[in-house]
Design a protein around this motif. Structure first.
Motif, mmCIF file in Angstrom:
data_model
loop_
_atom_site.group_PDB
_atom_site.id
_atom_site.type_symbol
_atom_site.label_atom_id
_atom_site.label_comp_id
_atom_site.label_asym_id
_atom_site.label_seq_id
_atom_site.Cartn_x
_atom_site.Cartn_y
_atom_site.Cartn_z
ATOM 1 N N ASP A 166 20.995 29.256 -22.403
ATOM 2 C CA ASP A 166 22.093 29.059 -21.460
ATOM 3 C C ASP A 166 21.938 27.818 -20.582
ATOM 4 O O ASP A 166 22.914 27.166 -20.261
ATOM 5 N N TYR A 167 20.688 27.510 -20.179
ATOM 6 C CA TYR A 167 20.503 26.367 -19.274
ATOM 7 C C TYR A 167 21.035 25.094 -19.897
ATOM 8 O O TYR A 167 21.800 24.342 -19.300
ATOM 9 N N ALA A 168 20.610 24.837 -21.140
ATOM 10 C CA ALA A 168 21.023 23.607 -21.801
ATOM 11 C C ALA A 168 22.531 23.628 -22.047
ATOM 12 O O ALA A 168 23.215 22.613 -21.877
ATOM 13 N N GLN A 169 23.046 24.801 -22.387
ATOM 14 C CA GLN A 169 24.486 24.890 -22.644
ATOM 15 C C GLN A 169 25.289 24.600 -21.385
ATOM 16 O O GLN A 169 26.274 23.871 -21.429
ATOM 17 N N ALA A 170 24.807 25.147 -20.263
ATOM 18 C CA ALA A 170 25.490 24.883 -18.999
ATOM 19 C C ALA A 170 25.502 23.390 -18.703
ATOM 20 O O ALA A 170 26.513 22.822 -18.287
ATOM 21 N N ALA A 171 24.378 22.735 -18.958
ATOM 22 C CA ALA A 171 24.288 21.301 -18.697
ATOM 23 C C ALA A 171 25.259 20.534 -19.590
ATOM 24 O O ALA A 171 25.906 19.576 -19.148
ATOM 25 N N LEU A 172 25.392 20.970 -20.853
ATOM 26 C CA LEU A 172 26.301 20.286 -21.776
ATOM 27 C C LEU A 172 27.748 20.468 -21.320
ATOM 28 O O LEU A 172 28.549 19.530 -21.371
ATOM 29 N N ILE A 173 28.062 21.680 -20.853
ATOM 30 C CA ILE A 173 29.430 21.921 -20.381
ATOM 31 C C ILE A 173 29.715 21.098 -19.128
ATOM 32 O O ILE A 173 30.814 20.594 -18.929
ATOM 33 N N ASP A 177 24.993 14.747 -21.929
ATOM 34 C CA ASP A 177 24.861 14.715 -23.372
ATOM 35 C C ASP A 177 23.520 15.376 -23.713
ATOM 36 O O ASP A 177 22.784 15.804 -22.819
ATOM 37 N N HIS A 178 23.194 15.473 -25.008
ATOM 38 C CA HIS A 178 21.990 16.201 -25.379
ATOM 39 C C HIS A 178 20.736 15.565 -24.796
ATOM 40 O O HIS A 178 19.795 16.259 -24.427
ATOM 41 N N ARG A 179 20.770 14.218 -24.713
ATOM 42 C CA ARG A 179 19.572 13.562 -24.194
ATOM 43 C C ARG A 179 19.346 13.925 -22.733
ATOM 44 O O ARG A 179 18.234 14.213 -22.310
ATOM 45 N N GLN A 180 20.454 13.939 -21.973
ATOM 46 C CA GLN A 180 20.321 14.293 -20.563
ATOM 47 C C GLN A 180 19.957 15.760 -20.385
ATOM 48 O O GLN A 180 19.131 16.107 -19.546
ATOM 49 N N SER B 10 31.268 16.015 -27.973
ATOM 50 C CA SER B 10 32.173 14.871 -28.061
ATOM 51 C C SER B 10 33.486 15.091 -27.316
ATOM 52 O O SER B 10 34.159 14.125 -26.979
ATOM 53 N N ASP B 11 33.837 16.347 -27.043
ATOM 54 C CA ASP B 11 35.091 16.582 -26.322
ATOM 55 C C ASP B 11 34.944 16.330 -24.832
ATOM 56 O O ASP B 11 35.929 16.141 -24.130
ATOM 57 N N LEU B 12 33.715 16.361 -24.363
ATOM 58 C CA LEU B 12 33.517 16.313 -22.922
ATOM 59 C C LEU B 12 33.348 14.881 -22.448
ATOM 60 O O LEU B 12 32.947 14.020 -23.219
ATOM 61 N N PRO B 13 33.670 14.641 -21.182
ATOM 62 C CA PRO B 13 33.495 13.283 -20.663
ATOM 63 C C PRO B 13 32.034 12.863 -20.758
ATOM 64 O O PRO B 13 31.131 13.698 -20.654
ATOM 65 N N ALA B 14 31.816 11.583 -20.985
ATOM 66 C CA ALA B 14 30.459 11.081 -21.043
ATOM 67 C C ALA B 14 29.861 11.159 -19.646
ATOM 68 O O ALA B 14 30.496 11.604 -18.702
ATOM 69 N N ARG B 15 28.624 10.718 -19.543
ATOM 70 C CA ARG B 15 27.880 10.702 -18.305
ATOM 71 C C ARG B 15 28.733 10.198 -17.145
ATOM 72 O O ARG B 15 29.493 9.254 -17.287
ATOM 73 N N ALA B 16 28.587 10.801 -15.985
ATOM 74 C CA ALA B 16 29.329 10.356 -14.807
ATOM 75 C C ALA B 16 28.952 8.924 -14.459
ATOM 76 O O ALA B 16 27.801 8.546 -14.591
ATOM 77 N N PRO B 17 29.926 8.113 -14.039
ATOM 78 C CA PRO B 17 29.609 6.725 -13.687
ATOM 79 C C PRO B 17 28.629 6.683 -12.521
ATOM 80 O O PRO B 17 28.645 7.556 -11.660
ATOM 81 N N GLY B 18 27.796 5.662 -12.516
ATOM 82 C CA GLY B 18 26.850 5.513 -11.417
ATOM 83 C C GLY B 18 25.619 6.387 -11.573
ATOM 84 O O GLY B 18 24.770 6.425 -10.712
ATOM 85 N N LYS B 19 25.543 7.103 -12.680
ATOM 86 C CA LYS B 19 24.347 7.914 -12.927
ATOM 87 C C LYS B 19 23.670 7.387 -14.178
ATOM 88 O O LYS B 19 23.996 7.792 -15.285
ATOM 89 N N PRO B 20 22.749 6.461 -14.028
ATOM 90 C CA PRO B 20 22.105 5.890 -15.213
ATOM 91 C C PRO B 20 21.220 6.931 -15.906
ATOM 92 O O PRO B 20 20.807 7.895 -15.285
ATOM 93 N N HIS B 36 32.972 5.686 -29.514
ATOM 94 C CA HIS B 36 33.691 6.928 -29.797
ATOM 95 C C HIS B 36 32.774 8.144 -29.812
ATOM 96 O O HIS B 36 33.240 9.254 -29.764
ATOM 97 N N ASP B 37 31.483 7.925 -29.905
ATOM 98 C CA ASP B 37 30.563 9.054 -29.875
ATOM 99 C C ASP B 37 29.394 8.696 -28.965
ATOM 100 O O ASP B 37 28.349 8.266 -29.417
ATOM 101 N N PRO B 38 29.603 8.860 -27.667
ATOM 102 C CA PRO B 38 28.590 8.386 -26.720
ATOM 103 C C PRO B 38 27.373 9.304 -26.619
ATOM 104 O O PRO B 38 26.495 9.063 -25.811
ATOM 105 N N THR B 39 27.309 10.317 -27.431
ATOM 106 C CA THR B 39 26.219 11.273 -27.266
ATOM 107 C C THR B 39 25.181 11.117 -28.355
ATOM 108 O O THR B 39 25.459 10.608 -29.437
ATOM 109 N N VAL B 40 23.983 11.568 -28.052
ATOM 110 C CA VAL B 40 22.939 11.622 -29.069
ATOM 111 C C VAL B 40 23.155 12.907 -29.859
ATOM 112 O O VAL B 40 23.148 13.986 -29.288
#
Lengths: 274, 325
Positions: A166-173, A177-180, B10-20, B36-40
């Motif tokens: 759940d933790y990782a899923q919450a972060a994704l929602i 991204d997966h890396r973060q 991929s449906d969700l917004p990418a990283r918030a701006p200003g957050k490296p 088009h696919d900003p995620t790993v």
């Protein structure tokens, strides 16, 4: 006193007796390292009276332990870093993909725990030689990272599977991204198993003898076990000196173990559940 | 289920701006082509590990299987010789002896190390005051290099009457038991086994201890109320629940025993004669002393098949008897 209490005391005495028998080689190691050759010849089992510390200084210089300690430290530290990064990220995928490709890859990694490294020993030696990495740190680091990855992936995968997803899923929602999600949420949760990964791999890498003998022999980058091996060969009959060398060479890893020992049992407990 | 929510990415917004990114890697979205696919993707996480594993373990092992069927000497050309290496092995007394020794050594180590490890674990799991210290003492040898342990035990096995184990036996009035522990061909292998057990009994202990700590106290209480004695509680409550720990312990000690090299090499170098030669010491000598690389890898392949067969059988049998609390 109750019978149960007597039994506990009896057990305690029995275990202490076992420990005393068990510690005999260690007693020999420590007392001989503090005796001069005459004391050893006259009374090999007696306590070192008066004790001498001269052996330690002599062993330090004649086994060139200083450079060997640096070599072992560099190789062990860099390999551990790579094992933690590659092992935890690899396991992040393998722990959550339990079917299809993920399962196949997990089995492929487990195969590496069973395969004797001797089977690939000669082809790998050729490969390392052909890129000019014999006698270098990077050759050893590559070897240890590859050879210990299966066990590391196994430990991390077991641990991540026991964590709620759940933790990782919450972060994704929330827009990670997966890396973060991995670096900010999952990896910090892996601290206990990372402790286990560090100590078990450090023990293996620090103590390995065969590969550095093969890959580093004559390069000046020899690790502690290789240094001790040739030192012992040279001074084989002088037990005081040899044992002082063994004590000095074993101390660093024993200290790391004492600092991290609580992670050992926890880590195994986690591995059993996975 | 246990799966990463791939679709969410991929449906969700990418990283918030200003957050490296915290990792310090260059941001892929700015390098063009990946907008088009900003995620790993999740599978990318396993790629680096797989690459290193493939280079260091998978490729060399496969190549090793190939070398086992050649007469390569380490330099220059080599030819395919089919099963010749394996036929040679069947007629090679030293190699055959090493197979026997490896199996005996493994059997001895597996049985004794796990028996001692289990007894130690039961002891230090009990409510005794010195348990924390005892755990550290029993595990400590497993942390030290096997080569150094072998040198230490060479002294313990010193043939001189007054030193090492012989000295202790003499002091205890058991002088009749004094032996040339490593120099006697019928004892050397068992002496090596004892040294290995001494080093790794604590390792088995820790794994059993982890298993024991997973046994719920209520089960023991319930069994006690039902009138079970110490032995019955061990036999019917603890022992079945130790099955996963036993599986791991048996597998690790079996694999370790079959591959054993450092201790034998440093303590006896396979001797006296071929009395303590193992598969690992034979394949080392064939390769790096006699330059028979092809033959040596054939010995390694036999070792690999032994390890694989024994582990698979153990896993099947042991997993089947595991229960959960």
């Amino acid at each position: 006193m109750s019978p149960a209490k007597y039994r506990t005391y009896g057990l305690e005495l029995l275990m202490i007796a076992a420990a005393v028998v068990f510690l005999f080689p260690v007693y020999a190691l420590i007392t001989l390292s503090m005796k001069n050759p005459r004391q050893i010849a006259d009374s090999p089992l007696a306590p070192p009276l008066p004790p001498t510390l001269a052996n330690f200084g002599d062993a330090w210089s004649s086994a060139s332990l200083g450079p060997a300690l640096v070599n072992s430290t560099v190789i062990t530290a860099v390999s551990l870093l790579l094992l933690i990064v590659l092992g935890s990220t690899g396991a992040y995928y393998l722990a959550r993909r339990v079917r299809g490709l993920g399962y196949g890859l997990y089995i492929l990694f487990l195969l590496g725990i069973v395969l004797p490294f001797q089977l690939g020993m000669i082809p790998l030696y050729k490969l390392v030689d052909s890129v000019g990495w014999l006698g270098t740190y990077q050759g050893m680091v590559l070897f240890y990272t590859g050879i210990q990855l299966p066990f590391t992936v196994f430990l991390y995968t077991g641990f991540i599977r026991a964590l709620p997803p759940d933790y990782a899923q919450a972060a994704l929602i929330d827009g990670c991204d997966h890396r973060q999600a991995f670096t900010r949420i999952v990896f910090p949760l892996l601290r206990p198993i990372t402790g286990t990964v560090i100590i078990l791999n450090a023990v293996f890498i620090w103590n390995d003898f065969f590969t550095p003998l093969l890959y580093l022999g004559g390069s000046g980058k020899e690790t502690v076990p290789v240094g001790v091996f040739s030192f012992v060969g040279q001074y084989v009959s002088d037990y005081g000196l040899v044992f002082a060398g063994l004590v000095l060479a074993a101390l660093p890893i024993l200290l790391v173990f004492l600092l991290l020992q609580r992670y050992v049992i926890k880590g195994f407990a986690g591995g059993l559940k996975g | 289920m246990n799966s990463l929510p791939e679709t969410a990415a991929s449906d969700l917004p990418a990283r918030a701006p200003g957050k490296p990114a915290t990792t310090g890697e260059p941001d892929r979205t700015r390098r063009g082509g990946r907008r088009h696919d900003p995620t790993v993707p999740p599978w990318a996480f396993v790629v680096p590990a797989l690459a290193v594993y493939a280079v260091v373990v998978l490729y060399p092992s496969l190549a090793g299987v190939g070398y086992a069927f050649t007469d390569w000497s380490g330099i220059g050309d080599f030819g395919f010789v089919g099963l010749d290496n394996f036929r040679t092995l069947l007629g090679d007394d030293r190699a055959l002896r090493s197979v026997g020794n490896t199996l005996l050594l493994t059997l001895a180590v597996v049985v004794v190390q796990n028996a001692v490890g289990l007894l130690l674990a039961l002891g230090v799991n009990a409510n005794i005051r010195s348990r924390a210290l005892l755990r550290v003492i029993f595990f400590a040898p497993a942390v030290v290099s096997p080569v150094m342990v072998a040198f230490l035990w060479k002294y313990v096995y010193n043939p001189d009457d007054g030193a090492g184990l012989n000295g202790v036996l003499g002091a205890l009035g058991l002088g009749g038991l004094r032996q040339d522990w490593l120099g006697n061909p019928s004892l050397a292998l068992w002496s090596v086994a004892a040294m290995v057990v001494w080093q790794y009994a604590g390792y088995s202990m820790v794994i059993f201890l982890a298993g024991l700590q997973g046994v719920p106290a209520e089960l023991h209480e319930a069994a006690t109320i039902d009138g079970a004695g110490t032995w019955q509680r061990f036999r019917y409550v603890t022992w079945p629940l130790l099955a996963p720990a036993l599986t791991i312990n048996l597998m690790l000690s079996t694999i370790g025993g079959l591959k054993l090299f450092d201790q034998v090499y440093a303590a006896t170098n396979g001797g006296p004669g071929t009395a303590s030669e193992t598969l690992s010491t034979v394949l080392y000598k064939e390769a790096f002393v006699f330059g028979k690389f092809g033959y040596s890898t054939a010995v390694a392949l036999v070792l690999a098949l032994f390890v694989a067969a024994v582990s698979l059988i153990q896993l099947r049998y042991l997993r089947a008897r595991e229960v959960t609390a």
